[in-house]
Design an enzyme around this catalytic site. Structure first.
Site, short mmCIF file in Angstrom:
data_model
loop_
_atom_site.label_atom_id
_atom_site.label_comp_id
_atom_site.label_asym_id
_atom_site.label_seq_id
_atom_site.Cartn_x
_atom_site.Cartn_y
_atom_site.Cartn_z
N CYS A 162 0.52 -1.18 0.07
CA CYS A 162 0.16 -0.16 0.03
C CYS A 162 0.92 1.25 0.14
O CYS A 162 1.11 1.57 1.03
CB CYS A 162 -1.05 0.36 1.33
SG CYS A 162 -2.21 1.30 0.86
N CYS A 204 -0.66 3.79 2.26
CA CYS A 204 -0.29 3.96 3.65
C CYS A 204 1.39 4.61 3.71
O CYS A 204 1.34 4.90 4.95
CB CYS A 204 -0.82 2.74 3.69
SG CYS A 204 -1.84 1.47 3.29
N ASP A 205 1.93 3.42 3.26
CA ASP A 205 3.51 4.03 3.36
C ASP A 205 4.35 4.45 3.21
O ASP A 205 6.10 4.69 3.21
CB ASP A 205 4.08 2.40 2.87
CG ASP A 205 2.97 1.31 4.47
OD1 ASP A 205 2.76 2.19 5.28
OD2 ASP A 205 2.95 0.68 4.13
#
Ligand code: NAP
Length: 311
Positions: free
Chosen positions: A134, A137-138
């Site tokens: 992701c 997200c990261d």
């Protein structure tokens, strides 16, 4: 025994929330279980530019918050719990969470799909240590780093573009030189000066440095069979999805990939009273807007079926 609901909706992506909006407006007092990833896959994406009604685009998590609010506005009860077991052999149907058991006359399954992984042992051990599924997200954890994105679909293109906000260089690693991604997405990536390409390459191993974080990968050329090790500070896997249908195995008919089989053009599954909506039964379109559309269809199919049963 617990109260028998008219309809329980499993899943909280565009399909689940749209089904809830329609079911609630039909006075069915739907109960929706959000599951492991409240809001579904759109909560791990950034800009949604192709959902009608948002001419300037919208952030995926914001859009799903709007869906949720709209479902709640009409009286949907939302549970954070996850359904871990279903019994569709008796009516009313029985559904279990870790803590409770619920009963319902009808069920709408909209559990979506989850990101696939390459399948390497090191991928699991280094997940969160430089390996991610992701970018949204990261991505921010990789400022000025050299990262790779595996895949040749729209997800890979989108993630690669997104990562250039942070990383100094993003290499798209793809096992051939043709792309499933739409032309516009490939062209956007090709025009991005921070994006490089490693084509005809498969990642066969991932290596960690002394700090326990990813440091390099081994990739194999599908034309020559030669392998080489390349430095890599972040690896984003964007190779498609698997439908979330484990708890329905042996209970609902599925295709060979695990997608629920619904009656063509309808949302009826192999069990009367159980309806399927969204990516869980769609391996072709997999779009937020098609998922929302099928959520609406499932709620209407469900409402009419309940009526035919005298509920
Ligand atoms: P996808 O279209 O199925 O593409 C998966 C890619 O991963 C393919 O290039 C495939 O290679 C590769 N792949 C699969 N298994 C692999 C493995 N084990 N090792 C290495 N590579 C592997 O999946 P997606 O990109 O997630 O897109 C899914 C759907 O969502 C599509 O309909 C897409 O249009 C949509 N989507 C749209 C947007 C947008 O419009 N903004 C963004 C994201 C996704 P091969 O081609 O060689 O099989």
């Amino acid at each position: 025994m617990s109260e028998v609901h008219d309809v329980i909706i499993i899943g909280s992506g565009p399909a689940g929330y749209t089904a809830a909006i329609y079911a609630a407006r039909a006075n069915l007092k739907p109960v929706l279980f959000q599951g492991m990833q409240p809001g579904g896959q759109l909560t791990i994406t950034t800009d949604v530019e192709n959902y009608p009604g948002y001419p300037d685009g919208v952030m995926g998590p914001d859009m799903m918050e709007d869906f949720k609010k709209q479902a709640e506005r009409f009286g949907t009860t939302i549970h954070f719990e996850q359904i871990i077991e279903v019994d569709f052999s008796v009516r009313p149907f029985k559904l279990k969470t870790d803590f409770n058991e619920f009963q319902s006359h009808a069920v709408i399954v909209s559990t979506g799909a989850s990101a696939k992984l390459i399948g390497l042992e090191a991928e699991k051990t280094l997940m969160g240590r430089g390996v991610s599924a992701c970018a949204t997200c990261d991505g921010a954890f990789f400022p000025d780093k050299k990262v790779m994105v595996v895949g040749g679909g729209d997800s890979a293109m989108e993630e690669a573009n997104f990562l250039t906000r942070y990383a100094s260089e993003v290499t798209i690693v793809h096992r051939r030189d043709e792309f499933r991604a739409s032309k516009i997405m490939v062209e956007r990536a090709q025009k991005n000066p921070k994006i490089k390409w490693d084509l005809f390459q498969s990642i066969t191993d991932i290596h960690a440095g002394d700090d326990g974080k990813i440091s390099s990968v081994t990739m194999k050329d599908s034309r020559t069979g030669d392998s080489q090790v390349k430095d890599c500070e972040g690896l984003f896997v964007a190779i498609g999805h698997t439908p979330n249908t484990k708890i329905f195995e042996g209970k609902l008919d599925m295709d060979e990939k695990g997608y629920l089989i619904a009656e063509p053009g309808r949302t009826f599954t192999s069990v009367e009273g159980v309806f399927a909506a969204g990516d869980v039964s769609d391996s072709i379109y997999r779009q937020a807007v098609t998922a929302a559309g099928s959520g609406c269809m499932a709620a209407i199919d469900c409402e009419r079926w309940l009526e035919s049963q005298g509920h």
